[in-house]
Each structure stands twice: as structure tokens, then as C-alpha cells.
Design an enzyme around this catalytic site. Sequence first.
Site, PDB file in Angstrom:
ATOM      1  N   LYS A 183      -0.688  -9.764   7.941  1.00 53.35           N
ATOM      2  CA  LYS A 183      -0.448  -8.771   8.776  1.00 53.35           C
ATOM      3  C   LYS A 183      -2.299  -8.068   9.813  1.00 53.35           C
ATOM      4  CE  LYS A 183       0.907  -4.268   7.008  1.00 53.35           C
ATOM      5  NZ  LYS A 183       0.945  -3.909   5.874  1.00 53.35           N
ATOM      6  N   ILE A 222       4.463  -4.619   9.824  1.00 46.59           N
ATOM      7  CA  ILE A 222       5.228  -4.537   8.477  1.00 46.59           C
ATOM      8  C   ILE A 222       4.836  -2.513   8.854  1.00 46.59           C
ATOM      9  CG2 ILE A 222       4.146  -4.675   6.057  1.00 46.59           C
ATOM     10  CD1 ILE A 222       4.518  -7.326   6.687  1.00 46.59           C
ATOM     11  N   TYR A 273      -3.011 -10.157   4.069  1.00 44.27           N
ATOM     12  CA  TYR A 273      -2.181  -9.384   4.533  1.00 44.27           C
ATOM     13  C   TYR A 273      -4.290  -8.091   4.661  1.00 44.27           C
ATOM     14  CZ  TYR A 273      -1.668  -3.839   3.184  1.00 44.27           C
ATOM     15  OH  TYR A 273      -1.972  -2.356   3.938  1.00 44.27           O
ATOM     16  N   ARG A 309      -9.375  -1.048   4.197  1.00 42.06           N
ATOM     17  CA  ARG A 309      -9.113  -0.123   2.728  1.00 42.06           C
ATOM     18  C   ARG A 309      -9.692  -0.912   1.814  1.00 42.06           C
ATOM     19  NH1 ARG A 309      -4.975   2.657   0.421  1.00 42.06           N
ATOM     20  NH2 ARG A 309      -4.183   4.106   2.026  1.00 42.06           N
ATOM     21  N   THR A 319       0.712  -1.211  -0.139  1.00 39.33           N
ATOM     22  CA  THR A 319       0.052   0.251   0.249  1.00 39.33           C
ATOM     23  C   THR A 319       1.067   1.072  -0.083  1.00 39.33           C
ATOM     24  OG1 THR A 319      -1.853  -0.666   1.281  1.00 39.33           O
ATOM     25  CG2 THR A 319      -1.699   1.150   0.839  1.00 39.33           C
ATOM     26  N   THR A 320       1.910   1.137   0.828  1.00 40.00           N
ATOM     27  CA  THR A 320       2.834   2.059   1.040  1.00 40.00           C
ATOM     28  C   THR A 320       3.430   2.530  -0.207  1.00 40.00           C
ATOM     29  OG1 THR A 320       3.323   1.652   3.415  1.00 40.00           O
ATOM     30  CG2 THR A 320       4.268   3.388   2.483  1.00 40.00           C
ATOM     31  N   TYR A 352     -13.045  -4.454  -3.397  1.00 37.49           N
ATOM     32  CA  TYR A 352     -13.626  -3.599  -4.102  1.00 37.49           C
ATOM     33  C   TYR A 352     -14.386  -4.920  -4.188  1.00 37.49           C
ATOM     34  CZ  TYR A 352     -16.805  -1.656  -7.931  1.00 37.49           C
ATOM     35  OH  TYR A 352     -18.470  -1.140  -9.031  1.00 37.49           O
TER      36      TYR A 352
END
Length: 296
Positions: free
Chosen positions: A164, A206, A135, A140, A46-47, A109
Site C-alpha cells: 500500500k 486501500i 504499508y 505518519r 490507521t482509519t 517512531y
Amino acid sequence: MAVFEGAGVAIVTPFFEDGTVNYNRLTELLEEQIAAGTDSIIICGTTGEASTLSHEEHLEVIGHTVKVVNGRIPVVAGTGSNSTETAIYLSVEAEKLGADALLQVTPYYNKATQRGLIAHFTAVAEAVKLPIILYNVPGRTGCNILPETAVALARNVSNIVGIKEASGNISQIAKLAQLADGCIDIYSGNDDQVVPILSLGGIGVISVLSNVAPKQTHDMVMTYLNGDVAESRRLQLEAIELIDALFCEVNPIPVKTAMNLMGKECGPLRGPLSPMEPQNVERLKKAMANYGLKLA
């Protein structure tokens, strides 16, 4: 055997002003992280703005990272997708490029059912030999991996070895730890919950914070794992103001801004992410100064 223990950095992807990937700067960031004691590189998460990278860029960034790191610490490649076929493709290619492990986000989504999550993650895992860290970030993706689902995957799929946890739900993470009884490695996905998750049996984080404070984040985890809970707690609480500032707008807007404020020249964000609001930049600067980070 765990993919890693300690602090893995969810590293940013630096861009030039025209939006192309700045590989020279990425090399410098990777070397800085390794020198500061970071325990793993998590690339294209993501980052790292993976959702705005083309497939070609995505794989090039992974390959570049593997070459630079050169086996010194594990490289965990983010290869998740809301399409099972795409997740398999990226995972297979990342394995060919030499990644040490994969990070698989819940399909976003689509909002898969728990049955759908089991089928999706199993299909990806069966396509590769690499260890996989799930994850879970429902804020999100709109999709939550229930503890029972994570445990079923870990017990039935040999290379699904970690998760995570970025749900923010400590009660859910406690339930996960209780049901798992050690069958899956738990990593904090939230920098403000590192010590709480370690207290439930987690083995690391993380981290977004590691981009700007790699040594401190590493020390936060390792002092806990080495038995100094009080010092670990002190490091956690000392970082709270900065962590709050790093998440006052959607990640990675603040952390990339912070790195640029430190002179690390990581460049702009890709759309739809936008520059940080001026009042939040001031808040970030204050938090960075209070934490002892030097601005350029």
C-alpha cells in the site's frame, strides 16, 4: 494471485460514547460495504484507530469482522507495530482468527533503516503463512520503504505480495513499478492518486473514501481495470473536492465526522484525536453535498 483487485475499504472502528467498541454498528457497516461492491475489508488500520486499541480489542475487532464477512470478500487485518515482537504476536493471532491477509505498516517512531525494515518484515512474514501487504506511509511513521527494499522483500519472502503506497511520491511509485516488473502488487494508499497509480500498473486502492462512497470508489478502480480510462478519470476528478475535505484534518477525524453526519452513528474518536474544527466541518458538509452524499 492478488489478495484483491479493486477498492478495499480502510474501515473505521465505531465506538459508543463511552469509547467502547460498538460491534453491532461495525456489523452494519461491514454489511453496507459488501452490499455496495467493496472488494476487501481492511480492518484495524490507521482509519480504524488501531493505535488506540488494546491488543485484546484489536484481536476482538479482527475476529468479529472475519465472522461477519464470512468469506464473502477478503479481510485484511492490520497487525503492524513499531515492535517486531508485537507485530509477530498480532499477526499470528490474526491468522488463527481467520484473516485472509495482513497489512504491515512500517515501524513508527523507531525509524528503522532499510536493513532494519527488511529484517522486521521478514521476521513477521516467516511467523505466518498469510499473504502480507506492506504499508508505506512515511508522513505518519517517519520511515520510507525505498523501492529497492520493497522489491527485495517481494523477491526473497514468498508471502510478501503487495504494498500500500501512501508516500504520495508518484516518482517513487513509478520507480517501484519499474524495478518490481510485476513481482509485487501495488495499491494506492491515497484516494487522490488512485488513477495515477493504476496507470503505473497498480491493481487497486486501500481507501478512506470508500467509507462514505463505496460504490463510487469500487467503480473508479474497476472501470480503469476494465479499460474505460476516461470514466475512471472522471470519477477520480469528481471526488477530489470530497477527498480534500476528508484529509483537511488528520485521518480519521474527517471521515468519522462525515459518517456521523450521514447518520451512521460511528461515535467519538479516541484520544489524542479530537473533534473536528467547526470551520472544517462546514467545509466537509459542503463537499459532501456537492458530491451528492445525503446528510442525516
